[in-house]
Structures are given as C-alpha cells and as structure tokens.
Design an enzyme around this catalytic site. Structure first.
Site, PDB file in Angstrom:
ATOM      1  N   GLY A  46      15.466 137.921  25.311  1.00  0.00           N
ATOM      2  CA  GLY A  46      15.516 139.387  25.422  1.00  0.00           C
ATOM      3  C   GLY A  46      16.184 139.953  26.652  1.00  0.00           C
ATOM      4  O   GLY A  46      16.634 141.098  26.642  1.00  0.00           O
ATOM      5  N   GLU A 101      12.939 140.188  33.194  1.00  0.00           N
ATOM      6  CA  GLU A 101      12.335 140.242  31.855  1.00  0.00           C
ATOM      7  C   GLU A 101      12.694 141.553  31.174  1.00  0.00           C
ATOM      8  O   GLU A 101      12.941 142.559  31.839  1.00  0.00           O
ATOM      9  CB  GLU A 101      10.814 140.076  32.009  1.00  0.00           C
ATOM     10  CG  GLU A 101       9.978 140.278  30.764  1.00  0.00           C
ATOM     11  CD  GLU A 101      10.213 139.272  29.651  1.00  0.00           C
ATOM     12  OE1 GLU A 101      11.388 138.983  29.337  1.00  0.00           O
ATOM     13  OE2 GLU A 101       9.234 138.790  29.064  1.00  0.00           O
ATOM     14  N   ASP A 102      12.740 141.538  29.856  1.00  0.00           N
ATOM     15  CA  ASP A 102      13.034 142.777  29.134  1.00  0.00           C
ATOM     16  C   ASP A 102      11.842 143.735  29.118  1.00  0.00           C
ATOM     17  O   ASP A 102      11.952 144.876  29.540  1.00  0.00           O
ATOM     18  CB  ASP A 102      13.530 142.470  27.701  1.00  0.00           C
ATOM     19  CG  ASP A 102      12.600 141.535  26.918  1.00  0.00           C
ATOM     20  OD1 ASP A 102      11.561 141.102  27.465  1.00  0.00           O
ATOM     21  OD2 ASP A 102      12.914 141.229  25.750  1.00  0.00           O
ATOM     22  N   ASP A 105       4.439 143.650  28.102  1.00  0.00           N
ATOM     23  CA  ASP A 105       3.628 144.265  27.052  1.00  0.00           C
ATOM     24  C   ASP A 105       2.162 143.875  27.301  1.00  0.00           C
ATOM     25  O   ASP A 105       1.492 144.497  28.100  1.00  0.00           O
ATOM     26  CB  ASP A 105       4.176 143.747  25.714  1.00  0.00           C
ATOM     27  CG  ASP A 105       3.567 144.424  24.502  1.00  0.00           C
ATOM     28  OD1 ASP A 105       3.353 145.636  24.537  1.00  0.00           O
ATOM     29  OD2 ASP A 105       3.311 143.727  23.496  1.00  0.00           O
ATOM     30  N   LYS A 133       5.008 148.535  29.109  1.00  0.00           N
ATOM     31  CA  LYS A 133       4.061 149.277  28.275  1.00  0.00           C
ATOM     32  C   LYS A 133       2.666 149.058  28.864  1.00  0.00           C
ATOM     33  O   LYS A 133       1.909 148.207  28.371  1.00  0.00           O
ATOM     34  CB  LYS A 133       4.090 148.749  26.833  1.00  0.00           C
ATOM     35  CG  LYS A 133       5.397 148.978  26.106  1.00  0.00           C
ATOM     36  CD  LYS A 133       5.210 148.730  24.609  1.00  0.00           C
ATOM     37  CE  LYS A 133       6.127 147.665  24.104  1.00  0.00           C
ATOM     38  NZ  LYS A 133       5.957 147.358  22.673  1.00  0.00           N
ATOM     39  N   VAL A 155      10.041 148.702  20.403  1.00  0.00           N
ATOM     40  CA  VAL A 155      11.420 149.089  20.720  1.00  0.00           C
ATOM     41  C   VAL A 155      12.405 147.943  20.466  1.00  0.00           C
ATOM     42  O   VAL A 155      12.031 146.763  20.453  1.00  0.00           O
ATOM     43  CB  VAL A 155      11.545 149.569  22.185  1.00  0.00           C
ATOM     44  CG1 VAL A 155      10.750 150.849  22.396  1.00  0.00           C
ATOM     45  CG2 VAL A 155      11.104 148.492  23.169  1.00  0.00           C
ATOM     46  N   ARG A 167      19.630 143.403  18.656  1.00  0.00           N
ATOM     47  CA  ARG A 167      19.821 143.101  20.083  1.00  0.00           C
ATOM     48  C   ARG A 167      21.092 143.742  20.631  1.00  0.00           C
ATOM     49  O   ARG A 167      21.223 143.966  21.827  1.00  0.00           O
ATOM     50  CB  ARG A 167      19.919 141.584  20.300  1.00  0.00           C
ATOM     51  CG  ARG A 167      18.627 140.823  20.083  1.00  0.00           C
ATOM     52  CD  ARG A 167      18.790 139.402  20.611  1.00  0.00           C
ATOM     53  NE  ARG A 167      17.763 138.493  20.122  1.00  0.00           N
ATOM     54  CZ  ARG A 167      16.592 138.287  20.724  1.00  0.00           C
ATOM     55  NH1 ARG A 167      16.298 138.926  21.825  1.00  0.00           N
ATOM     56  NH2 ARG A 167      15.724 137.427  20.227  1.00  0.00           N
TER      57      ARG A 167
HETATM   58  P1  IMP Z   1       3.913 140.060  26.507  1.00  0.00           P
HETATM   59  O1  IMP Z   1       3.767 138.601  26.726  1.00  0.00           O
HETATM   60  O2  IMP Z   1       2.956 140.586  25.476  1.00  0.00           O
HETATM   61  O3  IMP Z   1       3.890 140.889  27.782  1.00  0.00           O
HETATM   62  O4  IMP Z   1       5.256 140.293  25.779  1.00  0.00           O
HETATM   63  C1  IMP Z   1       6.452 140.163  26.386  1.00  0.00           C
HETATM   64  C2  IMP Z   1       7.488 139.822  25.348  1.00  0.00           C
HETATM   65  O5  IMP Z   1       7.177 140.380  24.084  1.00  0.00           O
HETATM   66  C3  IMP Z   1       8.798 140.444  25.748  1.00  0.00           C
HETATM   67  O6  IMP Z   1       9.556 139.500  26.449  1.00  0.00           O
HETATM   68  C4  IMP Z   1       9.433 140.765  24.430  1.00  0.00           C
HETATM   69  O7  IMP Z   1      10.195 139.650  24.013  1.00  0.00           O
HETATM   70  C5  IMP Z   1       8.299 140.927  23.469  1.00  0.00           C
HETATM   71  N1  IMP Z   1       8.041 142.353  23.195  1.00  0.00           N
HETATM   72  C6  IMP Z   1       7.054 143.126  23.696  1.00  0.00           C
HETATM   73  N2  IMP Z   1       7.135 144.376  23.264  1.00  0.00           N
HETATM   74  C7  IMP Z   1       8.227 144.408  22.450  1.00  0.00           C
HETATM   75  C8  IMP Z   1       8.868 145.459  21.701  1.00  0.00           C
HETATM   76  O8  IMP Z   1       8.479 146.635  21.695  1.00  0.00           O
HETATM   77  N3  IMP Z   1       9.975 145.086  20.997  1.00  0.00           N
HETATM   78  C9  IMP Z   1      10.461 143.816  20.991  1.00  0.00           C
HETATM   79  N4  IMP Z   1       9.910 142.819  21.683  1.00  0.00           N
HETATM   80  C10 IMP Z   1       8.798 143.114  22.411  1.00  0.00           C
HETATM   81 MG    MG Z   2      10.981 138.258  25.661  1.00  0.00          MG
END
Ligand code: IMP
Ligand code: MG
Length: 178
Positions: A46, A101-102, A105, A133, A155, A167
């Site tokens: 991402g 990082e993108d 979440d 987020k 998103v 992407r």
């Molecule tokens: P986390 O481990 O839950 O913090 O998620 C992080 C990863 O989840 C990011 O690197 C994204 O690849 C993916 N992700 C989280 N939210 C979104 C979204 O809204 N769209 C697409 N990918 C997401």
């Molecule tokens: Mg990711």
C-alpha cells in the site's frame, strides 16, 4: 471473493496530498538533519506510491528498503494477526530509520512492524502514515507523522487497494456500495 458493486467518492485530492507531503518531508528532513544516510522502509504494498512521492521531497541522503506484511486476506478488516511475508534486505542496527505506511487502522500492523524493527536496535526509528483512522484503533499506536486523520470509511487510491483494485487512482477516495 464476490465483489459488490461500488463507486468511489473523492475524499482527498492529489493536490492536497502533494502539499501535505511537501510539509511533512520538511519536518522529516529537519528531524534527521544530522544523519549520514536515512533508511526509508516502505510497507508493501500500500505505501508504494506514497514512498515514491515522499522520498523525492526529502533533503537527505537515503536508502530505500521494503518489508511486506499481511493481516487482511481480501477482507475489509484486519484479522489482528500480522505476518511478515518479506523482510528487509539490509541491516538497520545503529541506523536512522523511517517506516512508511499507507494507513493506520486497528494499529496491529504498525505496532508489530515497529516492534520487529526496534528489536534490531536502530539508532533512531520514526514512522509516517499517510492516513490515520484513530476511531478504529484496537492496539495503541501513534505514528511520528500523519498526513491526514480520516473518519471510519474504507478508502482506496494513491497506492491503497480494495481487493487489489484502485491502487492507481491519483487521489484518495472512499468506497460507497451501490
Ligand atoms: P491495521 O493493521 O488494522 O492498522 O491496518 C493497516 C493496514 O490495513 C493498512 O496497511 C492497509 O493495507 C489496510 N487498510 C486499513 N484501512 C484500509 C482502508 O480503508 N482501505 C484499504 N486498506 C486499508
Ligand atoms: Mg498495508
């Protein structure tokens, strides 16, 4: 996976992203002004568009490396279990490191990756996420730098996918099922 039909509503324009990156790159260049070479670590896949734009605004000597992790499959939420699919090529012990990082979440990915990298004793480790987020957090994590805080929306674009699609959009958009 079966794909429900959806449309994408623009949330953050390409222009707004570029302006924010210029600003953040200045802060990062200052924070690492005493480095001989910064290792910029992109989290695949991402972050690939973001890291490409970010490094071109850094006023520093850099190296680029990548780490690939997964926690998702093709679902829209994290499984909470983070696996490293591809590790760094280079050593980071005693080095200055910036993780890119993108989106943060639930926080599981960055929490895990940060611990993994810290265990290799870098000199200094900072992190940057284009999007955050905060309302979705399940494990404590705050990036050193954040591009934009966004509400709890799914998103895509600017490197970020939904089941590997979208992407290549130049902006960040939210997915709306129709
Ligand atoms: P986390 O481990 O839950 O913090 O998620 C992080 C990863 O989840 C990011 O690197 C994204 O690849 C993916 N992700 C989280 N939210 C979104 C979204 O809204 N769209 C697409 N990918 C997401
Ligand atoms: Mg990711």
């Amino acid at each position: 996976m079966t794909q429900r039909p959806y449309v994408i509503d623009q949330m953050i324009s390409a222009k707004a992203i570029a302006a924010r990156i210029e600003d953040l790159a200045q802060q990062i260049s200052q924070a690492f002004s005493d480095t001989d070479k910064l290792v910029v670590v992109g989290i695949l896949r991402g972050s690939f568009v973001f890291i490409a734009d970010l490094v071109r605004e850094l006023d520093l000597d850099i190296e680029v490396d990548f780490i690939e992790v997964t926690s998702y499959g093709n679902e829209m939420k994290s499984s909470g279990e983070v696996r490293i699919l591809k590790d760094l090529r280079g050593a980071i012990e005693g080095r200055d490191v910036l993780v890119v990082e993108d989106i943060v979440d639930t926080g599981f990915t960055m929490h895990h990756v940060s611990q993994h990298l810290m265990s290799r004793n870098p000199k200094k480790l900072q992190s940057i996420a284009l999007l955050d987020k905060p309302s979705r957090r399940e494990v404590e994590f705050k990036a050193t730098y954040t591009g934009f805080e966004i509400p709890d929306e799914f998103v895509v674009g600017y490197g970020i996918d939904y089941a590997q699609r979208n992407r290549n959009l130049p902006y960040i958009g939210k997915v709306r099922f129709t």
